[in-house]
Write an enzyme that holds these catalytic residues in place. Sequence first.
Site, PDB file in Angstrom:
ATOM      1  N   GLU A 181      62.537 -42.118   6.474  1.00 54.95           N
ATOM      2  CA  GLU A 181      62.926 -42.421   7.842  1.00 54.95           C
ATOM      3  C   GLU A 181      64.129 -41.612   8.291  1.00 54.95           C
ATOM      4  OE1 GLU A 181      63.031 -46.641   8.206  1.00 54.95           O
ATOM      5  OE2 GLU A 181      61.003 -46.851   7.483  1.00 54.95           O
ATOM      6  N   GLU A 217      53.272 -46.440   5.992  1.00 59.93           N
ATOM      7  CA  GLU A 217      53.718 -47.799   6.297  1.00 59.93           C
ATOM      8  C   GLU A 217      53.022 -48.268   7.558  1.00 59.93           C
ATOM      9  OE1 GLU A 217      57.868 -48.702   6.492  1.00 59.93           O
ATOM     10  OE2 GLU A 217      58.384 -47.333   4.865  1.00 59.93           O
TER      11      GLU A 217
END
Length: 1023
Positions: free
Chosen positions: A209, A299
């Site tokens: 991220e 994810e």
Amino acid sequence: MLWRRSPAWALPALISLFVVLLTWPATVNTTASAVENASELVARADPPRKDDGFTDAVQWDNYTIFLHGQRTFIHSGEFHTFRLPVPDLWLDIFQKFVAAGLNAVSIYIHMGATNPAPGVLDFNDWRALAPIYDAAKLAGILIVLRPGTYINAETTAGGIAHWATSKVAGELRTNVSDWNAAYEPYVDGIIKGTLPHQVSSGGPVLDNEYSQNPAPRAQYFANLEQQYRDGGIVVPLTYNDPGEGRNFINGTGAVDIYGLDSYPQSFDCSNPTHWSPVVTNYHVYHTTNNPSQPWYMPEFQGGAFDPWGGPGYAACGVLTGPDFEDVFYKQNWAANVKLISYYMVYGGTSWGAFPFPGVYTSYDYGSAIHETRGLSAKYDELKRQGLFLRSSPEFRKTDWIGNSTAGIPGFSLSNSAAFVTLLKNPDTGAGFFIARQTDSTATTSLSFNITVPTSKGALNLPQTTSGIVLSGRQSKVIITDYTFGAHGSVLYSTASVFFAGTIGGRDILFLFGDADQSHEAALTLTGHGAHVQSSTVRLSAASGISTLTVLSGTTGLVTVWDSDTQLVLFADTVTAATFWAPPIRSTTPNTVSGFENYWQFGTNETVLVGGPYLVRNASLTAGGSTLALRGDLNTSVPLTVIAPARVREVTWNGERVEDLRATTNAQGRGGFFTGRLAERAAVKSVSAPKLSGWQFADSLPEVKAGFDDSAWVVADHTSTNISHKPLFGDGRVLFGKSYILLPSCENNVLWRGHFNGTGSETSVNLTLNGGSSFAASVWINDQFINTVHNGADQINSLFTFPTGAVKVGQDNVVTVLQDNMGNDEDSNEKSARGIPGFALNGGTFTTWKVQGKVGGYLDYPDKVRGVMNEGGLFAEREGWHLPGFKTASANFTARDLSAGLPGGQAGVGFFVTTFELDLPSGTDPFFSFVFDGGAGNPGQAYRALLFVNGWKFGKRVANVGPQASFPVPVGIVDPNGKNTVAVALWAMNSTAVTPSLELVFDSIIDGGVGHVATNNPAWAPRS
């Protein structure tokens, strides 16, 4: 993890795939003839494969990845081993993943736990890597390892070691020399621990991220990639990009396979029946940006985190419940996603100092597997989908043909309120029509009819019932020209496929659908046998095709057709979820030694078992005549077994199943049995002991006259690498992490500001920073002033001294007890925890001192529980929370926890008791410690830390909530021995608090994963 409420950022993860694989066979189907035909089709139709130039063991095309030549749909879920610090239970979670049809598990490793101090690596005990890989091999599951350095995951500093947030002067996660020097030893440790298990088919995650811009960030990624390559990691590197940011597809730091992170329901569980609609551009986004790669979602939302004061995880489980899985997961299928991982499938516990300030101890996440390790209704839906994907090799390679918006050739739809997407296998022609409501948030039911192209021409469906029904938030996969087993074929089915394959030489098709709907399928029946005789289930035949009609009201398991070559079953949706299909070790010429447990790669043999709470594994013994099952019961249940015909006996956890009966239709053929599994009486009779006999001692001697803090660290730094600098004061930095090795900043921290009293000092102005929902209490000498808490991460307050509190001509002390809630994630990992501003009105502080956990980052004494377990409370520094501590040695007295602190005063008291357990062998107990009868926010102004056998497994904030029940796993709790429970009770005001605590058995499962070792080091004197 994840797409959070954050400033605009596009945050990637770099991952490489499948750590624990060796080499796999190049064929996949269930019979030799089927394999040969499939191989010929692949050779003709597959586009050219790509690899990363380091290994061809992992390749890919625009459909899927190939693992040693086998086309593979990666169906994965997230699990963090650091959130379940009992290595023997990792196999339990892996087995539950595999039983749900998942073939992979995604695992974060926490840098802060394994790299506690500069250059110090600790891959021991629950931080070890090898036990992860070993358990995965036993369970037969692939691993996506994601070791960061940054993992997010609602954990403090996003997983970055706390010492690095202060020691590193440059910007974290960029190409600066001191950050590189900080993280590189940790990554080397990951590589060293992974290489023996990689065998050119696995590897680690690099970071998580983050954005590709500005340039130093991209170069940091490139540096990480190079370090892994130089260390011997050879598999393709992939990446996790929230928000469709298009990062790292090209340019500096670009990876081999791009992936998208998506949480379409976000994280507000307070209105759990309110949905955001499905995302409709996934397919277009993929084909626009990386069409030559398989569509990967590292994810996708499997639950939601819950903040302090939130509605609780039960609400998050509703927000992302079985209906969410049904609609949103199949919407991903409709976008032609072929690699996906759900975050989370098992959340676990953010014990000790692991949470970031936005979450509390529980990390249940509303997941398919509860924090207790119990299975939820979401697990049932995950299994229904997982076994369909496992059973459907044709689904691994599909072209996106069209949808209701773009159009589908030869297709028509009677009701525009329904929305349909067609995926089609280009080799076999199998069609997958994925249907949902056009308004995916709609809760009303609708009915529709469709015209679909098939190998028999255009067909109007359904043909024998009035329509296909979607009951509100529901999705269906309508199949056409679908093959099963060696020779089975389905022309079409509006019923869903639960299982398809071959068992003992017979082709098996197991269909299911809601009991209050009608369903229809047309298929070719073969062999000599018997068909269903039922008022609600009918078979009719024409032109060699049999049409199955299932009317509304059909419940239970129905045997539609039972012959010597085929078995066709139908069940309602609930009944289907009671069935399991465990892989059976069955060596073939292509099986690689050590991977007999892996479905597709080691074996394609299975059985169907209906009834138990869980089937962990199955094997054939006694020359194949005995089916040995191992698993769990939570009650006595009917048993159904569908096995090879040579099976004559079934055992359950080593005991013969009595009264095993062949079904009427199976008489003479064998392999289809019914029976009963009985929960043992000894398990039913177990009850939890009462927590009593509490011993008490004061745990805040720091506010008593004469307390000696000479051994504490002097807080005299005048510069800091923390992002936010002091706001006011005299230049001294009062941030815990600024004193890198000694005081530390995890959990509770104490500050003592000394001044020489002149009589003119009237108050102290403090700005306190502890992260959202923190609290801080302030004393002048031995007199309590006030506690501040308002939910914010930083509070400024004036603390006025009571009349006569200042001792003129003597040393006076302002004591601050602070609750550190963890560091923030993303851009504020360098959080300013401590006292950013201080001013003594009417005087001057001479000395400030700080105390965190004993030993700081380098010399903390409890190396087993680790750096995250303890804080700076006096009781913790003395080890009072540890098993074996003798309360008599510290002048403890009898006092019940519900009596609170003596005199109803503010302060910290420490309560200790023990209890004995002697549970029956072969059980898996789910324990919880419940405060105040389970009331999330009873309004009492107290905080409590819960220690079980020395492990800090709970932070209770009674006037905020919502958590009152704290699950603690077996392995922390000793099921056959003495256990120590301790509570540090912080009364925040001079108002009496009366907490209660009870031990609750959420469930006692008859079965379990086997022996679970405890590792709870006992008390020893601390210097």
